[in-house]
Design an enzyme around this catalytic site. Structure first.
Site, PDB file in Angstrom:
ATOM      1  CD1 TRP A 112      -8.737   5.575 -12.719  1.00  0.00           C
ATOM      2  CD2 TRP A 112      -9.816   3.935 -13.755  1.00  0.00           C
ATOM      3  NE1 TRP A 112      -8.722   4.482 -11.899  1.00  0.00           N
ATOM      4  CE2 TRP A 112      -9.372   3.461 -12.507  1.00  0.00           C
ATOM      5  CE3 TRP A 112     -10.532   3.062 -14.588  1.00  0.00           C
ATOM      6  CZ2 TRP A 112      -9.618   2.154 -12.065  1.00  0.00           C
ATOM      7  CZ3 TRP A 112     -10.778   1.759 -14.147  1.00  0.00           C
ATOM      8  CH2 TRP A 112     -10.321   1.321 -12.899  1.00  0.00           C
ATOM      9  CG  ASP A 122     -13.820   9.113 -13.573  1.00  0.00           C
ATOM     10  OD1 ASP A 122     -14.365   9.095 -12.454  1.00  0.00           O
ATOM     11  OD2 ASP A 122     -13.216   8.130 -14.061  1.00  0.00           O
ATOM     12  CE  LYS A 127     -12.138   3.938  -6.666  1.00  0.00           C
ATOM     13  NZ  LYS A 127     -12.179   3.975  -8.112  1.00  0.00           N
TER      14      LYS A 127
HETATM   15  C1  LIG Z   1     -12.128   3.470  -9.376  1.00  0.00           C
HETATM   16  C2  LIG Z   1     -12.191   4.384 -10.538  1.00  0.00           C
HETATM   17  C3  LIG Z   1     -12.821   4.007 -11.733  1.00  0.00           C
HETATM   18  C4  LIG Z   1     -13.428   2.637 -11.941  1.00  0.00           C
HETATM   19  O1  LIG Z   1     -14.614   2.570 -11.272  1.00  0.00           O
HETATM   20  P1  LIG Z   1     -15.577   1.283 -11.374  1.00  0.00           P
HETATM   21  O2  LIG Z   1     -16.740   1.760 -10.544  1.00  0.00           O
HETATM   22  O3  LIG Z   1     -14.846   0.132 -10.791  1.00  0.00           O
HETATM   23  O4  LIG Z   1     -15.930   1.087 -12.796  1.00  0.00           O
HETATM   24  C5  LIG Z   1     -12.883   4.923 -12.757  1.00  0.00           C
HETATM   25  N1  LIG Z   1     -12.347   6.151 -12.621  1.00  0.00           N
HETATM   26  C6  LIG Z   1     -11.731   6.537 -11.493  1.00  0.00           C
HETATM   27  C7  LIG Z   1     -11.156   7.918 -11.398  1.00  0.00           C
HETATM   28  C8  LIG Z   1     -11.626   5.665 -10.422  1.00  0.00           C
HETATM   29  O5  LIG Z   1     -11.015   6.053  -9.296  1.00  0.00           O
END
Ligand SMILES: *Cc1c(COP(=O)(O)O)cnc(C)c1O
Length: 360
Positions: A102, A172, A196
């Site tokens: 990511w 993030d 999540k």
């Molecule tokens: C799941 C995840 C993403 C991707 O998220 P999307 O909503 O599918 O774009 C990005 N960063 C982290 C840390 C994630 O766990």
């Protein structure tokens, strides 16, 4: 009906009481005579939902007044581009640490709009640690400093944040939002895909400091400009109404549990139960260096691919599902987000102990 223990990394399990409440309100939400899915986003009934969700976010995370909470779409992945499009306003430089896929994706999107200064990477060890970085190497003129706070795939997290001074720290927090206390004032911008720890996929939450809004170039598309959403209370167009509604139910559930500090205590207990077992087991071991272990995602292996596959298969039959690790790490991964009860982790560890005995 029997519910499984779902260890999926995302979309992941939701509290059962939230699902029951959503089911009970499916045909008639709060006397409106309709489902939230059928409501106008401009209606009074819906206003209560979106404003309630924002107020709960502010309360639970202790978000200062000088930050906006935006309910957007496009997933965390859209933020990888939206952030540089809005925040590259001076040097067009981003500092970052590569701690997984990511983080790499965020860096490669930023590169389309400016320059990316990579201060460290743990790719040499399949991202099983958080690299130490030298503050002297930080760019004092960077427009922002980006980190992936919790690395969902690899099971690491930042336990110490980089001291970026006047450079806004952007994180993030898709897989750790609301899982432990976080000082929002240390960040310029925080973002998370909902699937999540917040609710259903389709919603992306952005928490952004006021001074970072409104400086984007005129060429930035209206929908990708934070100012558009800030000026319109996340209602420039139709927001993901049902996902925001379920998010509000999850936040109400969390508040009833005692809020973020209460869930953090439970999350630490859950993670300790699993890590303690991994540390003492002679069959299973965690893949991450102890000091950088995540509270939310716990990858582990046996060291034998056939045994891993047997374990995943038998675990599934026993009601512990989605334990297969990400293809880049292999083995297993147990994601133990807020909605996973302690009982689920205790039972998983009992199952692992039995499996170890049976397969000596
Ligand atoms: C799941 C995840 C993403 C991707 O998220 P999307 O909503 O599918 O774009 C990005 N960063 C982290 C840390 C994630 O766990």
């Amino acid at each position: 009906m029997s519910r499984v223990y779902n260890f999926s990394a995302g979309p992941s399990m939701l509290p059962e009481s939230v699902l029951k409440k959503a089911a009970a309100e499916m045909l008639d939400c709060q006397g409106s005579g309709m489902s939230v899915m059928e409501m106008s986003h401009r209606s009074k009934d819906y206003e209560v939902i979106i404003e309630g969700a924002e107020a709960l976010f502010r309360e639970l995370m202790g978000i200062p007044d000088c930050y906006k909470v935006l309910f957007l779409q496009g997933g965390a992945s859209t933020q990888f581009a939206m952030i540089p499009m809005n925040l590259f306003t001076n040097s067009k430089k981003m500092d970052t640490i590569l701690t997984g896929q990511w983080a790499k994706k965020a860096a490669s999107e930023a590169k389309k709009y400016g320059s990316v200064n990579i201060l460290g990477s743990s790719e040499d060890q399949v991202f099983n640690y958080i690299p130490k970085v030298d503050p002297a190497s930080f760019s004092p003129d960077a427009d922002y400093f980006h980190i992936t706070y919790n690395n969902t795939i690899y099971g690491t997290k930042f336990n110490t944040l980089p001291e970026t001074g006047n450079v806004p720290l952007v994180a993030d927090i898709s897989s750790c939002v609301l899982s432990e206390a976080m000082d929002v004032s240390k960040f310029g911008l925080l973002y998370a895909g909902a699937q999540k720890n917040i609710g259903p996929a389709g919603l992306t939450v952005v928490i952004i400091r006021d001074d970072l809004i409104g400086k984007a170039d005129a060429s930035v598309p209206t929908m990708l400009n934070y100012q558009t959403h800030s000026d319109n209370g996340s209602m420039y167009n139709t927001p993901p109404t049902y996902s925001i509604y379920v998010c509000k139910l999850v936040l109400e559930w969390l508040k009833e549990m005692g809020g973020v500090s209460a869930i953090e205590k439970i999350n630490r207990e859950k993670a300790k139960i699993l890590y303690d077992f991994l540390d003492e087991s002679s069959m299973f071991r965690g893949t991450v260096v102890p000091e950088d272990r995540s509270l939310m995602n716990v990858p582990f292996v046996t060291g034998d691919d056939e045994l891993n596959a047997k374990f995943i298969k038998e675990a599934k039959a026993a009601g512990f599902v989605n334990l297969k690790g990400h293809r880049s790490v292999g083995g297993m991964r147990a994601s133990i987000y807020n909605a996973m009860p302690t009982e689920g982790v205790v039972k998983l560890v009992e199952f692992m102990k039995q499996f170890e005995c049976d397969n000596k």
